[in-house]
Design a protein around this motif. Structure first.
Motif, PDB file in Angstrom:
ATOM      1  N   ASN A  11       2.769 -62.288 -43.712  1.00 44.27           N
ATOM      2  CA  ASN A  11       2.560 -63.019 -44.968  1.00 44.27           C
ATOM      3  C   ASN A  11       1.691 -64.255 -44.761  1.00 44.27           C
ATOM      4  OD1 ASN A  11       4.121 -61.181 -46.374  1.00 44.27           O
ATOM      5  ND2 ASN A  11       5.979 -62.405 -46.195  1.00 44.27           N
ATOM      6  N   LYS A  12       1.917 -64.958 -43.665  1.00 40.11           N
ATOM      7  CA  LYS A  12       1.133 -66.155 -43.362  1.00 40.11           C
ATOM      8  C   LYS A  12      -0.335 -65.792 -43.148  1.00 40.11           C
ATOM      9  CE  LYS A  12       1.293 -70.123 -40.216  1.00 40.11           C
ATOM     10  NZ  LYS A  12       2.061 -70.709 -39.094  1.00 40.11           N
ATOM     11  N   ILE A  13      -0.566 -64.764 -42.358  1.00 39.56           N
ATOM     12  CA  ILE A  13      -1.941 -64.327 -42.094  1.00 39.56           C
ATOM     13  C   ILE A  13      -2.625 -63.873 -43.374  1.00 39.56           C
ATOM     14  CG2 ILE A  13      -3.327 -62.550 -40.936  1.00 39.56           C
ATOM     15  CD1 ILE A  13      -1.258 -62.777 -38.600  1.00 39.56           C
ATOM     16  N   SER A  14      -1.909 -63.134 -44.191  1.00 40.63           N
ATOM     17  CA  SER A  14      -2.470 -62.662 -45.468  1.00 40.63           C
ATOM     18  C   SER A  14      -2.853 -63.826 -46.370  1.00 40.63           C
ATOM     19  CB  SER A  14      -1.467 -61.754 -46.187  1.00 40.63           C
ATOM     20  OG  SER A  14      -1.242 -60.594 -45.450  1.00 40.63           O
ATOM     21  N   PHE A  15      -1.983 -64.826 -46.439  1.00 38.81           N
ATOM     22  CA  PHE A  15      -2.271 -65.980 -47.283  1.00 38.81           C
ATOM     23  C   PHE A  15      -3.486 -66.745 -46.771  1.00 38.81           C
ATOM     24  CE2 PHE A  15      -1.690 -70.506 -48.355  1.00 38.81           C
ATOM     25  CZ  PHE A  15      -1.858 -70.393 -49.721  1.00 38.81           C
ATOM     26  N   ILE A  16      -3.536 -66.969 -45.472  1.00 36.24           N
ATOM     27  CA  ILE A  16      -4.663 -67.697 -44.893  1.00 36.24           C
ATOM     28  C   ILE A  16      -5.963 -66.920 -45.086  1.00 36.24           C
ATOM     29  CG2 ILE A  16      -5.640 -68.530 -42.711  1.00 36.24           C
ATOM     30  CD1 ILE A  16      -2.699 -69.256 -41.946  1.00 36.24           C
ATOM     31  N   ALA A  17      -5.889 -65.606 -44.931  1.00 29.28           N
ATOM     32  CA  ALA A  17      -7.073 -64.761 -45.127  1.00 29.28           C
ATOM     33  C   ALA A  17      -7.539 -64.784 -46.577  1.00 29.28           C
ATOM     34  CB  ALA A  17      -6.775 -63.331 -44.695  1.00 29.28           C
ATOM     35  N   TRP A  52       3.788 -72.002 -46.564  1.00 29.53           N
ATOM     36  CA  TRP A  52       4.899 -71.466 -47.367  1.00 29.53           C
ATOM     37  C   TRP A  52       4.941 -72.140 -48.743  1.00 29.53           C
ATOM     38  CZ3 TRP A  52       7.483 -67.242 -47.487  1.00 29.53           C
ATOM     39  CH2 TRP A  52       8.620 -67.149 -48.271  1.00 29.53           C
ATOM     40  N   ALA A  53       4.799 -73.449 -48.784  1.00 26.03           N
ATOM     41  CA  ALA A  53       4.801 -74.159 -50.060  1.00 26.03           C
ATOM     42  C   ALA A  53       3.522 -73.875 -50.843  1.00 26.03           C
ATOM     43  CB  ALA A  53       4.951 -75.651 -49.828  1.00 26.03           C
ATOM     44  N   LEU A  54       2.392 -73.855 -50.162  1.00 33.71           N
ATOM     45  CA  LEU A  54       1.110 -73.626 -50.831  1.00 33.71           C
ATOM     46  C   LEU A  54       1.028 -72.241 -51.468  1.00 33.71           C
ATOM     47  CD1 LEU A  54      -1.285 -75.217 -48.210  1.00 33.71           C
ATOM     48  CD2 LEU A  54      -0.841 -76.077 -50.515  1.00 33.71           C
ATOM     49  N   HIS A  55       1.629 -71.259 -50.846  1.00 38.10           N
ATOM     50  CA  HIS A  55       1.504 -69.903 -51.383  1.00 38.10           C
ATOM     51  C   HIS A  55       2.279 -69.715 -52.682  1.00 38.10           C
ATOM     52  CE1 HIS A  55       5.451 -68.352 -50.191  1.00 38.10           C
ATOM     53  NE2 HIS A  55       5.129 -67.232 -50.783  1.00 38.10           N
TER      54      HIS A  55
END
Length: 77
Positions: A11-17, A52-55
């Motif tokens: 999930n973190k990688i997906s959000f950053i991408a 986590w908060a930004l997403h």
């Protein structure tokens, strides 16, 4: 427990991408230049720490928050 860690990492990688190209588009720069800008002015660290908060925000507001961090660290765009 391994699945939770892998899911969170995915999930973190997906959000950053997703957010780096959105940042690049919003501020009219290439994705590689956006990455360099974010890294230079603390936006990438903020993104990694606060993803986590930004997403949970609208992507426009998340991009704006990251921009403000960069601006506060000397970034001009």
């Amino acid at each position: 427990m391994q699945k939770v860690e892998n899911s969170e990492t995915t999930n973190k990688i997906s959000f950053i991408a997703c957010i780096i190209p959105a940042f690049a588009d919003a501020y009219k720069m290439s994705v590689p230049n956006a990455y360099i800008y974010l890294k230079k002015y603390g936006g990438l660290s903020y993104l990694l720490d606060q993803w986590w908060a930004l997403h949970t925000e609208n992507i426009v507001w998340a991009v704006r928050d990251i921009y403000e961090v960069c601006r506060n660290n000397g970034g001009l765009r």
